[in-house]
Enzyme design. Structure first.
Site, PDB file in Angstrom:
ATOM      1  N   GLY A 124      -4.155  15.697   4.281  1.00  0.00           N
ATOM      2  CA  GLY A 124      -4.578  14.886   5.507  1.00  0.00           C
ATOM      3  C   GLY A 124      -3.727  13.797   5.813  1.00  0.00           C
ATOM      4  O   GLY A 124      -4.126  12.718   6.221  1.00  0.00           O
ATOM      5  N   SER A 147      -1.396  13.421   8.258  1.00  0.00           N
ATOM      6  CA  SER A 147      -1.111  13.421   9.791  1.00  0.00           C
ATOM      7  C   SER A 147      -1.641  12.119  10.822  1.00  0.00           C
ATOM      8  O   SER A 147      -1.314  11.865  11.897  1.00  0.00           O
ATOM      9  CB  SER A 147      -1.290  14.801  10.452  1.00  0.00           C
ATOM     10  OG  SER A 147      -2.736  14.860  10.791  1.00  0.00           O
ATOM     11  N   ARG A 148      -2.731  11.568   9.970  1.00  0.00           N
ATOM     12  CA  ARG A 148      -3.157  10.285  10.832  1.00  0.00           C
ATOM     13  C   ARG A 148      -3.804   9.217   9.832  1.00  0.00           C
ATOM     14  O   ARG A 148      -4.186   9.710   8.760  1.00  0.00           O
ATOM     15  CB  ARG A 148      -4.091  10.737  11.709  1.00  0.00           C
ATOM     16  CG  ARG A 148      -5.283  11.708  11.294  1.00  0.00           C
ATOM     17  CD  ARG A 148      -5.977  12.342  12.395  1.00  0.00           C
ATOM     18  NE  ARG A 148      -7.175  13.157  11.782  1.00  0.00           N
ATOM     19  CZ  ARG A 148      -7.919  14.086  12.704  1.00  0.00           C
ATOM     20  NH1 ARG A 148      -7.607  14.000  13.980  1.00  0.00           N
ATOM     21  NH2 ARG A 148      -8.740  14.890  12.205  1.00  0.00           N
ATOM     22  N   VAL A 186      -7.164  22.735   2.964  1.00  0.00           N
ATOM     23  CA  VAL A 186      -7.414  22.446   1.719  1.00  0.00           C
ATOM     24  C   VAL A 186      -8.765  23.160   0.856  1.00  0.00           C
ATOM     25  O   VAL A 186      -8.880  23.355  -0.272  1.00  0.00           O
ATOM     26  CB  VAL A 186      -7.602  20.761   1.473  1.00  0.00           C
ATOM     27  CG1 VAL A 186      -6.257  20.027   1.891  1.00  0.00           C
ATOM     28  CG2 VAL A 186      -8.824  20.217   2.043  1.00  0.00           C
ATOM     29  N   ASN A 244      -5.764  13.212  -0.056  1.00  0.00           N
ATOM     30  CA  ASN A 244      -6.348  12.230   0.976  1.00  0.00           C
ATOM     31  C   ASN A 244      -7.262  12.828   2.068  1.00  0.00           C
ATOM     32  O   ASN A 244      -8.115  12.288   2.489  1.00  0.00           O
ATOM     33  CB  ASN A 244      -5.247  11.438   1.599  1.00  0.00           C
ATOM     34  CG  ASN A 244      -5.828  10.783   2.907  1.00  0.00           C
ATOM     35  OD1 ASN A 244      -6.208   9.506   2.722  1.00  0.00           O
ATOM     36  ND2 ASN A 244      -5.383  11.332   4.286  1.00  0.00           N
ATOM     37  N   TYR A 247     -21.452  12.202   1.917  1.00  0.00           N
ATOM     38  CA  TYR A 247     -20.206  11.697   1.764  1.00  0.00           C
ATOM     39  C   TYR A 247     -19.982  10.768   0.421  1.00  0.00           C
ATOM     40  O   TYR A 247     -18.922  10.948  -0.196  1.00  0.00           O
ATOM     41  CB  TYR A 247     -19.834  10.637   2.952  1.00  0.00           C
ATOM     42  CG  TYR A 247     -18.456  10.133   3.049  1.00  0.00           C
ATOM     43  CD1 TYR A 247     -17.658  10.735   3.467  1.00  0.00           C
ATOM     44  CD2 TYR A 247     -18.235   8.738   2.873  1.00  0.00           C
ATOM     45  CE1 TYR A 247     -16.077  10.215   3.525  1.00  0.00           C
ATOM     46  CE2 TYR A 247     -17.224   8.292   2.824  1.00  0.00           C
ATOM     47  CZ  TYR A 247     -15.989   8.862   3.048  1.00  0.00           C
ATOM     48  OH  TYR A 247     -14.749   8.501   3.213  1.00  0.00           O
ATOM     49  N   THR A 266     -19.499  12.985  -2.625  1.00  0.00           N
ATOM     50  CA  THR A 266     -17.908  13.630  -2.918  1.00  0.00           C
ATOM     51  C   THR A 266     -17.035  12.435  -3.504  1.00  0.00           C
ATOM     52  O   THR A 266     -16.211  12.761  -4.007  1.00  0.00           O
ATOM     53  CB  THR A 266     -17.476  14.180  -1.386  1.00  0.00           C
ATOM     54  OG1 THR A 266     -17.451  13.190  -0.458  1.00  0.00           O
ATOM     55  CG2 THR A 266     -18.478  15.151  -0.948  1.00  0.00           C
ATOM     56  N   LYS A 267     -17.040  11.444  -2.664  1.00  0.00           N
ATOM     57  CA  LYS A 267     -16.268  10.254  -3.207  1.00  0.00           C
ATOM     58  C   LYS A 267     -16.359   9.868  -4.763  1.00  0.00           C
ATOM     59  O   LYS A 267     -15.405   9.526  -5.372  1.00  0.00           O
ATOM     60  CB  LYS A 267     -16.394   9.194  -2.248  1.00  0.00           C
ATOM     61  CG  LYS A 267     -15.899   9.438  -0.759  1.00  0.00           C
ATOM     62  CD  LYS A 267     -14.438   9.973  -0.841  1.00  0.00           C
ATOM     63  CE  LYS A 267     -13.719  10.278   0.550  1.00  0.00           C
ATOM     64  NZ  LYS A 267     -12.392  10.741   0.460  1.00  0.00           N
ATOM     65  N   ILE A 291     -10.930   0.038   6.257  1.00  0.00           N
ATOM     66  CA  ILE A 291      -9.697  -0.084   6.618  1.00  0.00           C
ATOM     67  C   ILE A 291      -9.707  -0.015   8.377  1.00  0.00           C
ATOM     68  O   ILE A 291     -10.358   0.803   8.919  1.00  0.00           O
ATOM     69  CB  ILE A 291      -8.921   0.938   6.321  1.00  0.00           C
ATOM     70  CG1 ILE A 291      -9.005   0.821   4.536  1.00  0.00           C
ATOM     71  CG2 ILE A 291      -7.473   1.083   6.585  1.00  0.00           C
ATOM     72  CD1 ILE A 291      -8.327  -0.330   4.158  1.00  0.00           C
TER      73      ILE A 291
END
Length: 244
Positions: A9, A11-12, A61, A87, A152, A155-156, A185
């Site tokens: 991940g 690319s951004r 992935v 990531n 979410y 998973t984290k 962020i």
């Protein structure tokens, strides 16, 4: 010869920040992406203009066969992977009672199973080299939980347990595994918040500001290199004091 790092991940957002930092630190960085080829190519060009080194690594992935094939090809062409940064991640905020099955599957497949697949394929070469650093990008909500993000958060949180187990399994072979848990962020996601929403969030952050992608990238760069050689199985929180 430059050490090889692979960022999923990449690319951004946070991933792009990590890619640029590792390239600036002297790694040849693989930029993984699934669909954002244009963004990945732009980052590669930016890195090369700054005399850094990068290559594109397109694969999903959450597809174990694609992961095995792609990482095998990277190792054959580029050499052993010294650093893996898991990531890649997605989210679909919803209260648990409204969570859709397809969203649950997608979040689990990419955020957690994807990290497991990538780590499994990379660590065998790390073990042969008797050195390597695996870094998982989790989240503050993986530690604190958050309403509307139960799947979410699961998973984290799972990444933390996974990382600690990998650290125990592979320490004797010189392979380290650690976690970075970002708070809020400044990315495209937080940029979409209203001023009222931002003010409400900032009131709960003791340092009084959003973090930057560079803040996360700096932590990853530290965990990637020799300066953290005696650190494994740890969780580094980069959240401005949001969760202590």
């Amino acid at each position: 010869m430059k050490k090889i790092a692979l960022v999923t991940g990449g690319s951004r957002g946070i991933g792009a920040g990590i890619v640029k930092k590792l390239a600036a630190s002297g790694y040849r960085v693989g930029i993984n992406f699934q669909s954002s080829a244009t963004a990945a190519e732009a980052i590669k060009i930016e890195i090369e203009k700054a005399d850094g080194s990068a290559f594109l690594a397109p694969f999903s992935v959450n597809d174990p066969e694609a992961v095995k094939k792609a990482i095998g090809e990277i190792i054959a062409k580029e050499g052993p992977i010294a650093v893996l940064v898991n990531n890649a991640g997605v989210n679909a905020d919803a209260l648990l009672l409204r969570a859709k099955n397809e969203d649950i599957d997608r979040i689990l497949d990419i955020n957690l199973k994807g990290a497991i697949y990538c780590t499994r394929e990379v660590v065998s070469s790390m073990m042969k080299q008797r050195t390597g650093s695996v870094i998982h990008i989790s989240s503050v909500v993986g530690e604190s939980g958050n309403a509307g993000q139960s799947v979410y958060s699961a998973t984290k949180a799972g990444l933390i347990g996974f990382s600690k187990s990998v650290a125990k399994e592979l320490a004797s072979r010189g392979v380290r595994s650690n976690v970075v848990t970002p708070g809020y962020i400044a990315t495209e996601m937080t940029g979409a918040l209203t001023d009222t929403q931002k003010e409400a969030i900032l009131r709960n952050i003791p340092l009084g500001q959003f973090g930057t992608t560079e803040d996360i990238a700096n932590a990853v760069d530290f965990l990637a290199g020799e300066q953290s050689r005696y650190i494994t199985g740890q969780v580094i929180a980069v959240n401005g004091g949001l969760y202590i």
